[in-house]
Every structure is written in structure tokens, then in C-alpha cells.
Design an enzyme around this catalytic site. Structure first.
Site, PDB file in Angstrom:
ATOM      1  N   HIS A 251      -1.033 -25.516   5.220  1.00 51.80           N
ATOM      2  CA  HIS A 251      -0.385 -26.119   6.382  1.00 51.80           C
ATOM      3  C   HIS A 251       0.612 -25.124   6.948  1.00 51.80           C
ATOM      4  O   HIS A 251       1.694 -24.920   6.388  1.00 51.80           O
ATOM      5  CB  HIS A 251       0.312 -27.420   5.980  1.00 51.80           C
ATOM      6  CG  HIS A 251       0.689 -28.272   7.147  1.00 51.80           C
ATOM      7  ND1 HIS A 251       0.926 -27.761   8.404  1.00 51.80           N
ATOM      8  CD2 HIS A 251       0.868 -29.614   7.258  1.00 51.80           C
ATOM      9  CE1 HIS A 251       1.241 -28.740   9.225  1.00 51.80           C
ATOM     10  NE2 HIS A 251       1.210 -29.877   8.559  1.00 51.80           N
TER      11      HIS A 251
ATOM     12  N   HIS B 203      -6.173 -32.698  12.121  1.00 54.65           N
ATOM     13  CA  HIS B 203      -4.897 -32.276  11.550  1.00 54.65           C
ATOM     14  C   HIS B 203      -5.110 -32.051  10.056  1.00 54.65           C
ATOM     15  O   HIS B 203      -4.675 -31.047   9.511  1.00 54.65           O
ATOM     16  CB  HIS B 203      -3.830 -33.329  11.820  1.00 54.65           C
ATOM     17  CG  HIS B 203      -2.453 -32.889  11.476  1.00 54.65           C
ATOM     18  ND1 HIS B 203      -1.840 -31.817  12.084  1.00 54.65           N
ATOM     19  CD2 HIS B 203      -1.556 -33.370  10.562  1.00 54.65           C
ATOM     20  CE1 HIS B 203      -0.627 -31.647  11.574  1.00 54.65           C
ATOM     21  NE2 HIS B 203      -0.430 -32.568  10.654  1.00 54.65           N
TER      22      HIS B 203
ATOM     23  N   CYS C 251       4.819 -30.210  13.219  1.00 56.43           N
ATOM     24  CA  CYS C 251       3.443 -29.774  12.962  1.00 56.43           C
ATOM     25  C   CYS C 251       2.482 -30.005  14.125  1.00 56.43           C
ATOM     26  O   CYS C 251       1.306 -29.664  14.026  1.00 56.43           O
ATOM     27  CB  CYS C 251       2.937 -30.433  11.685  1.00 56.43           C
ATOM     28  SG  CYS C 251       4.030 -30.098  10.279  1.00 56.43           S
TER      29      CYS C 251
END
Length: 405
Positions: free
Chosen positions: A331, A296, A165
Site C-alpha cells: 500500500h 483499492h 489513500c
């Protein structure tokens, strides 16, 4: 560093659940629009949670000019389409690009997991000899970057970075280094991932999946929504961009990378703080110069608390506005940091702070003085912004962007 070239972002390409093309995407971001919907890409009927951030209106054949869409997986089509859109946005002659020292660096988490799933299902159902050979050719993770080079006829690097990620922030840093040192004239950098059963099941088993919406920083946040899409940025030297009259979204000032490898899934605040300091040091900025942080911001209780703690360790009492675009697009795994970079570039150019959507009550455990820009975008004039990518295994990458006067 004085002999190195200054590097700027001149093209943005986005394929997302809230819009295709940078203007549509940014319009959705500024409005705080949610891209969450019922999963359509696989049968999620046996899962308690059946929502994700899927791109339902993606028709790659309307964007792509060279790729045979039947021979590439969904993630690769996302990356190639976003790259084509970035070049169009940059108003750069594709012939000039293909004749230059140019390539692509792309990040991903799951690669072509949808393709692999289909191949495994054929294997289990009909035997190994009955697996469609075209699926095998689509499976390699390297196809995520190969699709970009193939679509745009690039002959430079085609690297796919699989650091989960934070991968597209790593890709941006790598591409930045190639351009600033003169090893490349142009680079396309970003990431792509597709919603798939494996990621959905994995995050569910970890207890990190939200039921309906992603709610970063909220008192009642419960986890992530898996998302998908492609996000690509075009990088070139500042002097070249100025000479051709290009629109300059932002300058890449620097980046920081570290990996604490302390825990497979649990982020580490001191390590994240050190990564931020590394980024500041190499970008030549101080904490008080940062006007906005694109977090994030996954919406899991652990990530948000740990990330805010790390930011406080660096910034002290004065924390810049910090928000999470995952509240809107979910996400997007390996594409997440690149979507963040696109938002940062537009925030610098257009003058706004991106919002955190779906916030009902800010978690008091995150501390006082936290501005998460709730609801909708806010007018502002940021000059230097920070984009954070944090991945499983402690892979942290932070990129810094600045306004070009």
C-alpha cells in the site's frame, strides 16, 4: 461539456519496489512479482512484523537534473523523479513544458514523515536548538508538489493533496479539470509517500498490518503491507498530443468524488457505490461498458468485502474482472491510485488485465462470479477501465479511463 477539451495521458513515471521506470514497473506487474522485503529505512526490530514494499535501488541523482538531493525529503524525491520520468516517457521537450501553462498536483498520506521522524529524534536526543535546520525546510507537505515544479521549472499550480489513500486519484481529477477547461496546457498528477515508522506503527496498532505478504481477496488475508514510491502521469489535450505525434496511453473520461465521513477507518459500501455512479455519470459511461476495475484492494478483511459489496451494488451480477496491484507493491498510500492509473493506461495500450498476486484461495464470502485475475496478467482488450481509491474518513475517488481509437 461539449466546449471542453478532451484530455489524454501521454507520459508515465514510476518509482516502485518492483521497478523504476514505467516499463520495468509494468513488467513486474504483469509477472505478479512481489516487492516485499525486510524494512531497511528504520529500525523495525521491536515490531512483530518487519516487512514492507521499499524501493531499495532508488538513486535520485541518476534521474533528477536540477534538484539538490540533500535538500529534499525522500517522498519529494520520489515525486520529482517520477515526474521527470513521465516527461521523458512522453518525449516532451522540457523547455516547451516549462514555457507552457503547466504545474503539478500531487497526493500524499504521510508527506515527509521520515524527515519529521529524524527531526523529532534530534529534538528528543539533543534538544530543540540542535535540530538540523535543513530538516525543518524539508518537512512541509507542500514540498511533495513543489519538488516537481522545481525539478521541471514549472510555473503553474503546485498543489499537494493530503486526502490519504485516495489522494492521487483526487490529484488526477483536479489536473484533468485544469486541462479540459483550458486553465492549463499540461499537468503532472500523481502521488508519493515513503515507508516510515509512524504509518507502520499505526497500521499495526489498528490490527491491519500483514505479517509477510499482502493477499487481497484471499480467504486468509490479514492486512496491508506499507509501501512506498512515486507515480506521476502527464496530462495534455488530445488535439495537442495528436499534433505532436505523442504516444497516447488513455483518455481521462471523468471521475467521481464523495466523502461520507461515517467512520474514521471503516469503509462504507453505499458511499463507495455512489462514488462509482458519480464517476460513471460524469464520464458518460454505463456499468456494462467497464471492462476492468483496478480495485483499492488493500487486503484487509473489511476493505475487500466492503469494496466488492459496493461494486456488486452498481454492477449487479455482471462484475468486470477486478484485481489489486497492492498484492505486489504494497500500500503506497498517497501514491496508490496513481500507480493504479499507470497500470490502467498500460493495460489499455498493451492489451492485458493486471493480476492479483499471492492468492491461494478466493474468499467465498466475496460471492460468486468474482474474477480477480490471479497470479499473472492475462491478455485482453479492455476499452474502458475503472480505478478506485478509497481512503480513511470515507474519502472516495474513482477515475475512468478509455482507449483512444
Amino acid at each position: 461539456m461539449s466546449e471542453h477539451r478532451r484530455v489524454v495521458i501521454t507520459g508515465l513515471g514510476a518509482v516502485s519496489s518492483i521497478g523504476i521506470g514505467v516499463e520495468n514497473f509494468i513488467e513486474g506487474i504483469r509477472e505478479g512479482r512481489s516487492g516485499a522485503s525486510k524494512i531497511a529505512s528504520f529500525d523495525a526490530g521491536n515490531f512483530p512484523y518487519t516487512t514492507a514494499g521499499e524501493v531499495h535501488d532508488f538513486q535520485p541523482e541518476t534521474i533528477l537534473e536540477r534538484i539538490d538531493v540533500e535538500r529534499w525529503g525522500r517522498s519529494s524525491l520520489f515525486s520529482a523523479a517520477a515526474a521527470r520520468l513521465a516527461v521523458q516517457d512522453a518525449k516532451l521537450d522540457p523547455e516547451l513544458l516549462s514555457a507552457s501553462r503547466a504545474g503539478s498536483i500531487m497526493g500524499t498520506t504521510a508527506g515527509e514523515a521520515q524527515v519529521l521522524q529524524a527531526a523529532v529524534e534530534q529534538w528528543v536526543s539533543d534538544g530543540l536548538n540542535e535540530v538540523d535546520g535543513r530538516l525543518a525546510a524539508m518537512t512541509p507537505v507542500s514540498q511533495i508538489a513543489n519538488s516537481v515544479n522545481h525539478e521541471l521549472r514549472l510555473t503553474g499550480d503546485a498543489q499537494t493533496i493530503p486526502t490519504a489513500c485516495s489522494a492521487s486519484n483526487m490529484a488526477l481529477g483536479y489536473a484533468y479539470d485544469l486541462v479540459r477547461t483550458g486553465e492549463a496546457d499540461f499537468m503532472l498528477a500523481g502521488g508519493a509517500d515513503a515507508v516510515n515508522r509512524a504509518c507502520h506503527a499505526g497500521f499495526y496498532r489498528l490490527g491491519a498490518l500483514a505479517e509477510d505478504l499482502s493477499r487481497p481477496f484471499d480467504l486468509n488475508r490479514s492486512g496491508i503491507l506499507t509501501g512506498e514510491g512515486g507515480a506521476v502521469l502527464l496530462l495534455e489535450p488530445l488535439d495537442h498530443a495528436v499534433a505532436r505525434g505523442a504516444t497516447i496511453y488513455a483518455e481521462v473520461l471523468g471521475y467521481g468524488v464523495n466523502c461520507d465521513a461515517r467512520h474514521m477507518v471503516n469503509p462504507d459500501a453505499p458511499s463507495i457505490a455512489e462514488c462509482i455512479r458519480i464517476a460513471h455519470r460524469y464520464a458518460g459511461v454505463k456499468p456494462e461498458q467497464i471492462d476492468y476495475i483496478c480495485a483499492h484492494g488493500t487486503g484487509t478483511p473489511t476493505n475487500d468485502y466492503t469494496e466488492v459489496s459496493a461494486v456488486r451494488e452498481v454492477f449487479g451480477e455482471r462484475i468486470p474482472p477486478i484485481s489489486s496491484i497492492k498484492s505486489m507493491i504494497g500500500h503506497t498510500m498517497g501514491a496508490a491510485s496513481a500507480f493504479g492509473a499507470i497500470v490502467c493506461g498500460k493495460a489499455l495500450q498493451d492489451g492485458f488485465l493486471p493480476p492479483t498476486a499471492n492468492l491461494d484461495k478466493l474468499d467465498p464470502a466475496l460471492g460468486e462470479g468474482l474474477d480477480v485475475v490471479p497470479g499473472r496478467a492475462r491478455a485482453a482488450t479492455p476499452n474502458i477501465v475503472q480505478n478506485q481509491g478509497l481512503a480513511f474518513g470515507g474519502n472516495n475517488v474513482v477515475t475512468i479511463f478509455g482507449r483512444v481509437a
